[in-house]
Write a protein that holds these residues in place. Sequence first.
Motif, PDB file in Angstrom:
ATOM      1  N   LEU A   1       2.506   8.063 -11.493  1.00  0.00           N
ATOM      2  CA  LEU A   1       2.737   7.589 -10.155  1.00  0.00           C
ATOM      3  C   LEU A   1       1.541   8.561  -9.070  1.00  0.00           C
ATOM      4  CD1 LEU A   1       6.599   7.711  -9.414  1.00  0.00           C
ATOM      5  CD2 LEU A   1       5.247   5.710  -9.877  1.00  0.00           C
ATOM      6  N   PRO A   2       1.047   7.737  -8.353  1.00  0.00           N
ATOM      7  CA  PRO A   2       0.060   8.263  -7.267  1.00  0.00           C
ATOM      8  C   PRO A   2       0.791   9.292  -6.514  1.00  0.00           C
ATOM      9  CG  PRO A   2      -0.003   5.820  -7.115  1.00  0.00           C
ATOM     10  CD  PRO A   2       1.136   6.068  -7.974  1.00  0.00           C
ATOM     11  N   PRO A   3       0.029  10.452  -5.787  1.00  0.00           N
ATOM     12  CA  PRO A   3       0.868  11.440  -5.074  1.00  0.00           C
ATOM     13  C   PRO A   3       1.384  10.706  -4.042  1.00  0.00           C
ATOM     14  CG  PRO A   3      -1.651  12.086  -5.693  1.00  0.00           C
ATOM     15  CD  PRO A   3      -1.405  10.631  -6.283  1.00  0.00           C
ATOM     16  N   GLY A   4       2.620  11.090  -3.824  1.00  0.00           N
ATOM     17  CA  GLY A   4       3.412  10.823  -2.480  1.00  0.00           C
ATOM     18  C   GLY A   4       4.189   9.487  -3.014  1.00  0.00           C
ATOM     19  N   MET A   5       3.992   8.737  -3.983  1.00  0.00           N
ATOM     20  CA  MET A   5       4.895   7.625  -4.270  1.00  0.00           C
ATOM     21  C   MET A   5       6.041   8.127  -5.047  1.00  0.00           C
ATOM     22  SD  MET A   5       3.695   4.304  -6.344  1.00  0.00           S
ATOM     23  CE  MET A   5       2.610   3.473  -5.289  1.00  0.00           C
TER      24      MET A   5
ATOM     25  N   GLN B   1       3.638   7.320   2.546  1.00  0.00           N
ATOM     26  CA  GLN B   1       4.268   6.394   1.699  1.00  0.00           C
ATOM     27  C   GLN B   1       4.517   5.007   2.285  1.00  0.00           C
ATOM     28  OE1 GLN B   1       7.812   7.630  -0.522  1.00  0.00           O
ATOM     29  NE2 GLN B   1       7.226   9.699  -0.489  1.00  0.00           N
ATOM     30  N   PHE B   2       4.518   3.981   1.735  1.00  0.00           N
ATOM     31  CA  PHE B   2       5.014   2.852   2.637  1.00  0.00           C
ATOM     32  C   PHE B   2       6.477   2.725   1.865  1.00  0.00           C
ATOM     33  CE2 PHE B   2       0.574   1.972   1.838  1.00  0.00           C
ATOM     34  CZ  PHE B   2       0.231   0.871   2.647  1.00  0.00           C
ATOM     35  N   ARG B   3       7.443   3.221   2.722  1.00  0.00           N
ATOM     36  CA  ARG B   3       8.764   3.405   2.273  1.00  0.00           C
ATOM     37  C   ARG B   3       9.643   2.458   2.714  1.00  0.00           C
ATOM     38  NH1 ARG B   3      10.120   8.911   2.061  1.00  0.00           N
ATOM     39  NH2 ARG B   3       8.493  10.362   2.863  1.00  0.00           N
ATOM     40  N   ASP B   4       9.606   1.595   3.801  1.00  0.00           N
ATOM     41  CA  ASP B   4      10.858   0.602   4.242  1.00  0.00           C
ATOM     42  C   ASP B   4      10.307  -0.494   3.337  1.00  0.00           C
ATOM     43  OD1 ASP B   4      10.853  -1.967   6.239  1.00  0.00           O
ATOM     44  OD2 ASP B   4      12.626  -0.354   6.244  1.00  0.00           O
ATOM     45  N   LEU B   5      11.681  -1.083   2.696  1.00  0.00           N
ATOM     46  CA  LEU B   5      11.558  -2.325   1.873  1.00  0.00           C
ATOM     47  C   LEU B   5      10.978  -3.454   2.599  1.00  0.00           C
ATOM     48  CD1 LEU B   5      12.238  -3.736  -0.604  1.00  0.00           C
ATOM     49  CD2 LEU B   5      14.543  -4.001  -0.097  1.00  0.00           C
ATOM     50  N   ALA B   6      11.499  -3.796   3.777  1.00  0.00           N
ATOM     51  CA  ALA B   6      11.082  -4.906   4.497  1.00  0.00           C
ATOM     52  C   ALA B   6       9.632  -4.774   4.786  1.00  0.00           C
ATOM     53  CB  ALA B   6      11.544  -5.247   5.741  1.00  0.00           C
ATOM     54  N   GLY B   7       9.126  -3.474   4.899  1.00  0.00           N
ATOM     55  CA  GLY B   7       7.728  -3.234   5.285  1.00  0.00           C
ATOM     56  C   GLY B   7       6.819  -3.646   3.855  1.00  0.00           C
ATOM     57  N   ILE B   8       7.160  -2.921   2.924  1.00  0.00           N
ATOM     58  CA  ILE B   8       6.557  -3.339   1.509  1.00  0.00           C
ATOM     59  C   ILE B   8       6.578  -4.853   1.149  1.00  0.00           C
ATOM     60  CG2 ILE B   8       6.899  -3.034  -0.930  1.00  0.00           C
ATOM     61  CD1 ILE B   8       8.020  -0.386  -0.349  1.00  0.00           C
ATOM     62  N   VAL B   9       7.335  -5.602   1.526  1.00  0.00           N
ATOM     63  CA  VAL B   9       7.504  -7.022   1.099  1.00  0.00           C
ATOM     64  C   VAL B   9       6.489  -7.441   1.961  1.00  0.00           C
ATOM     65  CG1 VAL B   9       8.794  -9.209   1.536  1.00  0.00           C
ATOM     66  CG2 VAL B   9       9.725  -7.185   0.462  1.00  0.00           C
ATOM     67  N   GLN B  10       6.183  -7.173   3.216  1.00  0.00           N
ATOM     68  CA  GLN B  10       5.272  -7.595   4.362  1.00  0.00           C
ATOM     69  C   GLN B  10       3.869  -7.334   3.968  1.00  0.00           C
ATOM     70  OE1 GLN B  10       6.018  -6.535   8.328  1.00  0.00           O
ATOM     71  NE2 GLN B  10       4.292  -7.676   9.037  1.00  0.00           N
ATOM     72  N   ALA B  11       3.778  -6.015   3.584  1.00  0.00           N
ATOM     73  CA  ALA B  11       2.509  -5.471   3.175  1.00  0.00           C
ATOM     74  C   ALA B  11       2.011  -6.181   1.964  1.00  0.00           C
ATOM     75  CB  ALA B  11       2.651  -4.050   2.805  1.00  0.00           C
ATOM     76  N   VAL B  12       2.780  -6.478   0.953  1.00  0.00           N
ATOM     77  CA  VAL B  12       2.532  -7.151  -0.348  1.00  0.00           C
ATOM     78  C   VAL B  12       2.035  -8.616  -0.062  1.00  0.00           C
ATOM     79  CG1 VAL B  12       3.296  -7.880  -2.631  1.00  0.00           C
ATOM     80  CG2 VAL B  12       3.733  -5.595  -2.070  1.00  0.00           C
ATOM     81  N   ASP B  13       2.771  -9.269   1.017  1.00  0.00           N
ATOM     82  CA  ASP B  13       2.727 -10.611   1.448  1.00  0.00           C
ATOM     83  C   ASP B  13       1.227 -10.810   1.919  1.00  0.00           C
ATOM     84  OD1 ASP B  13       3.586 -13.370   1.893  1.00  0.00           O
ATOM     85  OD2 ASP B  13       3.200 -12.881   3.895  1.00  0.00           O
ATOM     86  N   VAL B  14       0.808  -9.755   2.846  1.00  0.00           N
ATOM     87  CA  VAL B  14      -0.502  -9.636   3.198  1.00  0.00           C
ATOM     88  C   VAL B  14      -1.458  -9.406   1.945  1.00  0.00           C
ATOM     89  CG1 VAL B  14      -2.294  -8.433   4.745  1.00  0.00           C
ATOM     90  CG2 VAL B  14       0.185  -8.794   5.412  1.00  0.00           C
ATOM     91  N   LEU B  15      -1.182  -8.636   1.183  1.00  0.00           N
ATOM     92  CA  LEU B  15      -2.294  -8.147  -0.199  1.00  0.00           C
ATOM     93  C   LEU B  15      -2.256  -9.471  -0.773  1.00  0.00           C
ATOM     94  CD1 LEU B  15      -3.099  -5.400  -1.423  1.00  0.00           C
ATOM     95  CD2 LEU B  15      -0.846  -5.732  -3.007  1.00  0.00           C
ATOM     96  N   PHE B  16      -1.632 -10.507  -0.917  1.00  0.00           N
ATOM     97  CA  PHE B  16      -1.702 -11.765  -1.565  1.00  0.00           C
ATOM     98  C   PHE B  16      -2.224 -13.032  -0.620  1.00  0.00           C
ATOM     99  CE2 PHE B  16       0.667  -9.801  -5.088  1.00  0.00           C
ATOM    100  CZ  PHE B  16       0.291 -10.459  -6.164  1.00  0.00           C
ATOM    101  N   SER B  17      -2.549 -12.546   0.734  1.00  0.00           N
ATOM    102  CA  SER B  17      -2.859 -13.667   1.572  1.00  0.00           C
ATOM    103  C   SER B  17      -3.950 -14.480   1.274  1.00  0.00           C
ATOM    104  CB  SER B  17      -2.978 -13.128   3.040  1.00  0.00           C
ATOM    105  OG  SER B  17      -3.993 -12.040   3.093  1.00  0.00           O
TER     106      SER B  17
END
Length: 204
Positions: A51-55, A176-192
């Motif tokens: 795991l990357p440091p902090g994850m 960290q990208f901690r918040d679940l809703a935030g992670i979903v949003q971040a990955v949505d942008v990742l695939f945009s």
Amino acid sequence: MKKINYLLGLLCLFLLAGCSPYSLVQDTVYNSADLRDYSTFRIITPGEGKLPPGMTMVTYYNIAAAIREQMVDRGYTEDPSAPLLINIGLTVKKEIATEPLLPPGAYPCGGPYYGGYGPWFMYPRGYYWPDYYSNAQVITGIYREGVLTMDMVNIDTKTPLYSSSVATILDNGDTQFRDLAGIVQAVDVLFSKYPVPLLPQYRK
């Protein structure tokens, strides 16, 4: 009155969409890859790397679940023997910077930091990123932002196929990208800008 309320609602949605805390900072297809040629995928597991440091494990599983949903919604099937491997990298820096993917003369299997520079990938990037990409630049950080990077590689042939990165401002130095809703949003942008679109039933 109803028409005014409807227009106000649309305006609010537009403003919220324009104020996303996540931004796409790089999106690249390599080797003229056609990602439609692949029907199956697999996501790197902690057993295959570190795991990357902090994850934390929870953060990893949340990121993996969000990536999995994006892939399935595009028609892919998860398969542990799939040649299409998705690797996850994470880095936090204090300034905007890009560095060569590999330092001059470095051996491509030198490790995940490549002379001390991030990002830290779960599966060492040098194992599949050949030295003829030594002039490629990788985003190593943005001031007070965390950067989540996703690589797609044909692991059977060690061929880089696709890479994208999303950044967000981190509070209080959090790594960290901690918040679940935030992670979903971040990955949505990742695939945009991912070259394979969502299946019709999943399009908004």
